[in-house]
Design a protein around this motif. Structure first.
Motif, PDB file in Angstrom:
ATOM      1  N   ALA A  65     -18.352 -28.852  31.328  1.00  0.00           N
ATOM      2  CA  ALA A  65     -18.706 -27.579  30.700  1.00  0.00           C
ATOM      3  C   ALA A  65     -18.023 -27.509  29.339  1.00  0.00           C
ATOM      4  O   ALA A  65     -16.982 -28.128  29.133  1.00  0.00           O
ATOM      5  CB  ALA A  65     -18.256 -26.402  31.576  1.00  0.00           C
ATOM      6  N   PRO A  66     -18.587 -26.725  28.409  1.00  0.00           N
ATOM      7  CA  PRO A  66     -19.924 -26.130  28.469  1.00  0.00           C
ATOM      8  C   PRO A  66     -21.009 -27.176  28.209  1.00  0.00           C
ATOM      9  O   PRO A  66     -20.765 -28.171  27.533  1.00  0.00           O
ATOM     10  CB  PRO A  66     -19.889 -25.085  27.353  1.00  0.00           C
ATOM     11  N   SER A  67     -22.194 -26.930  28.778  1.00  0.00           N
ATOM     12  CA  SER A  67     -23.289 -27.885  28.628  1.00  0.00           C
ATOM     13  C   SER A  67     -24.128 -27.569  27.399  1.00  0.00           C
ATOM     14  O   SER A  67     -24.586 -26.440  27.226  1.00  0.00           O
ATOM     15  CB  SER A  67     -24.195 -27.837  29.858  1.00  0.00           C
ATOM     16  N   PRO A  68     -24.354 -28.572  26.530  1.00  0.00           N
ATOM     17  CA  PRO A  68     -25.218 -28.364  25.368  1.00  0.00           C
ATOM     18  C   PRO A  68     -26.681 -28.167  25.769  1.00  0.00           C
ATOM     19  O   PRO A  68     -27.502 -27.765  24.941  1.00  0.00           O
ATOM     20  CB  PRO A  68     -25.037 -29.647  24.555  1.00  0.00           C
ATOM     21  N   LEU A  69     -27.005 -28.433  27.044  1.00  0.00           N
ATOM     22  CA  LEU A  69     -28.374 -28.212  27.516  1.00  0.00           C
ATOM     23  C   LEU A  69     -28.674 -26.717  27.649  1.00  0.00           C
ATOM     24  O   LEU A  69     -29.845 -26.328  27.757  1.00  0.00           O
ATOM     25  CB  LEU A  69     -28.581 -28.895  28.867  1.00  0.00           C
ATOM     26  N   ALA A  70     -27.632 -25.894  27.642  1.00  0.00           N
ATOM     27  CA  ALA A  70     -27.816 -24.441  27.720  1.00  0.00           C
ATOM     28  C   ALA A  70     -27.737 -23.849  26.317  1.00  0.00           C
ATOM     29  O   ALA A  70     -26.655 -23.626  25.782  1.00  0.00           O
ATOM     30  CB  ALA A  70     -26.749 -23.822  28.616  1.00  0.00           C
ATOM     31  N   SER A  71     -28.894 -23.599  25.717  1.00  0.00           N
ATOM     32  CA  SER A  71     -28.936 -23.013  24.375  1.00  0.00           C
ATOM     33  C   SER A  71     -28.550 -21.535  24.436  1.00  0.00           C
ATOM     34  O   SER A  71     -28.560 -20.918  25.517  1.00  0.00           O
ATOM     35  CB  SER A  71     -30.349 -23.134  23.799  1.00  0.00           C
ATOM     36  N   LYS A  72     -28.223 -20.967  23.286  1.00  0.00           N
ATOM     37  CA  LYS A  72     -27.901 -19.532  23.231  1.00  0.00           C
ATOM     38  C   LYS A  72     -29.074 -18.706  23.735  1.00  0.00           C
ATOM     39  O   LYS A  72     -28.900 -17.681  24.402  1.00  0.00           O
ATOM     40  CB  LYS A  72     -27.540 -19.128  21.796  1.00  0.00           C
ATOM     41  N   GLU A  73     -30.283 -19.160  23.396  1.00  0.00           N
ATOM     42  CA  GLU A  73     -31.485 -18.438  23.822  1.00  0.00           C
ATOM     43  C   GLU A  73     -31.622 -18.477  25.349  1.00  0.00           C
ATOM     44  O   GLU A  73     -31.954 -17.471  25.980  1.00  0.00           O
ATOM     45  CB  GLU A  73     -32.733 -19.052  23.177  1.00  0.00           C
ATOM     46  N   LEU A  74     -31.360 -19.648  25.943  1.00  0.00           N
ATOM     47  CA  LEU A  74     -31.465 -19.768  27.398  1.00  0.00           C
ATOM     48  C   LEU A  74     -30.424 -18.890  28.086  1.00  0.00           C
ATOM     49  O   LEU A  74     -30.734 -18.186  29.064  1.00  0.00           O
ATOM     50  CB  LEU A  74     -31.287 -21.227  27.819  1.00  0.00           C
ATOM     51  N   ILE A  75     -29.200 -18.908  27.574  1.00  0.00           N
ATOM     52  CA  ILE A  75     -28.130 -18.090  28.147  1.00  0.00           C
ATOM     53  C   ILE A  75     -28.512 -16.615  28.097  1.00  0.00           C
ATOM     54  O   ILE A  75     -28.349 -15.872  29.080  1.00  0.00           O
ATOM     55  CB  ILE A  75     -26.793 -18.345  27.422  1.00  0.00           C
TER      56      ILE A  75
END
Length: 415
Positions: free
Chosen positions: A230-240
């Motif tokens: 963590a944190p995962s770059p696969l989780a974009s700000k938009e996704l979060i």
């Protein structure tokens, strides 16, 4: 503050180790703890939650933190609250989000939270008919708690029907499988999303990624988890932002409507398909081994943060601008069968790394591998690569007979 941590694994060790950083924490107790937690605090051995609550009352425990799901589903939070004690975790009613997959899926449907198409049933005929409407890959889940192992991913309809038959007959998972959830298979990538909740509001933690399979390149059987980062770059700000708005907020509102406000850690197991988040499952506590990589990323006074959450006064929290990678070292026969005890030797702990002990016991001051997942080697760094390098440097310094670990933790973020 005097703190009591319920549980015995790497997750509980990691929480205790992080709380040692808080200057206001005086004593840390673990129940039951493991062979290494007594190096951080004191182990209290009792299986009776009423006895444990009395101990907390008599010992001026300021806050109890619950690690494992079985204690939550057994109602430990309700027992402690009846004595007026502060405890971080959901009530027995709120813990149904994890203790019953059928309840969880119906809750998602009722609150319009996106999830895979599903049926929950105790009828073989009903399950078989639904299976015929799905693609060849089908997911079959036991309704109850199975320590992370009650999920079968069937590669064809016959295999799926057989999995249902084994569960409903009690052969696979006993009482936990007497009701099943059958759902469509979603093809995407998984993420672990965590929110600390106080019943009304929440704060999000860094998004983690777990590695469930035993072997490199996601081969071999499912396990409780062979590593995380963590944190995962696969989780974009938009996704979060979407997960917060489309999943966490309606969950907190929905649980209040069920007269079971959610306080504690909401762990959302996500499948991301074409940039769209679907809820695979809810857990109602920190994941393991995700907890081991989240603890070093939380800044400030963790004991106060969790006390505020437990008492409905949660504020924003600060996160450290770092990455963490945790690699599980397991025993030789994990996850198939138990392995004889083996002495652990640690030659050196490189700067920027540390060990979270899990399945261990102690004899004459020595630590022994004594469980499936023995420990988690954690590395921290300013990048995922740096954190990964430090975690594997640490592993080179840890020896015990039959040790096994994956050599590709965090590969999805680095490829």
């Amino acid at each position: 503050m005097n703190i009591l941590i319920i549980g015995s694994g790497g997750r509980e060790y990691a929480i205790g180790l992080r709380l040692k950083e808080d200057k206001n924490v005086t004593n840390i107790y673990f129940s039951p703890g493991n062979g290494a937690t007594q190096k951080i605090g004191k182990n209290i051995i009792t299986k009776d939650f009423n006895e444990l609550a009395k101990f907390a009352k008599d010992s001026n425990i300021s806050l109890t933190i619950v690690g494992p799901e079985n204690a939550l589903s057994a109602g430990v939070v309700d027992i402690f609250k009846e004595l007026g004690l502060n405890i971080f975790g959901p009530s027995k009613a709120a813990a149904r989000l994890e203790s019953s997959k059928a309840y969880m899926k119906e809750f998602l449907a009722k609150n319009s939270i996106r999830t895979a198409r599903f049926i929950n049933t105790n009828s073989q005929d009903e399950a078989d008919k639904f299976i015929e409407t799905l693609g060849q890959t089908v997911v079959v889940k036991a309704d109850g708690l199975c320590a992370g192992k009650g999920v079968i991913i069937a590669t064809n309809h016959e295999e799926a029907k057989e999995a249902v038959r084994d569960m409903l007959s009690g052969n696979s998972f006993g009482e936990a499988g007497k009701r099943v959830v059958v759902e469509e298979f979603l093809d995407g990538f998984e993420l672990s999303f965590f929110a600390i909740c106080d019943g009304d509001s929440f704060v999000s933690l860094p998004v983690a990624q777990d590695h469930k399979r035993l072997l490199d390149n996601d081969k071999g059987p499912n396990t409780g988890g062979m590593g995380a980062y963590a944190p995962s770059p696969l989780a974009s700000k938009e996704l979060i932002a979407r997960v917060e708005e489309e999943v966490v907020k309606p969950t907190l509102i929905g649980m209040k409507n069920e007269n079971a406000p959610f306080c504690g850690v909401l762990f959302v197991g996500l499948m991301v398909v074409n940039d769209t988040p679907y809820v695979l499952e809810f857990n109602v506590r920190f994941g393991d081994p995700e907890c081991e990589v989240l603890m070093p990323l939380i800044d400030g006074n963790l004991s106060q943060i969790l006390l505020d959450a437990a008492t409905g006064k949660l504020n924003q929290i600060k996160l450290r601008d770092e990455f963490a990678v945790g690699v599980v070292m397991s025993s030789k026969n994990y996850p198939y069968s138990s392995t004889p005890k083996a002495k652990i030797t640690v030659e050196n702990v490189p700067v920027g790394s540390y060990i979270d002990y899990a399945g261990v016991s102690s004899e004459n001051g020595e630590i022994y591998a004594d469980g499936g997942r023995v420990l988690v080697a954690v590395g921290k760094g300013k990048s995922i690569k740096e954190a990964q390098i430090k975690a594997y440097e640490l592993i080179e310094n840890i020896k015990f007979e039959g040790s096994h670990y994956r050599k590709d933790i965090a590969y999805q973020a680095l490829k």
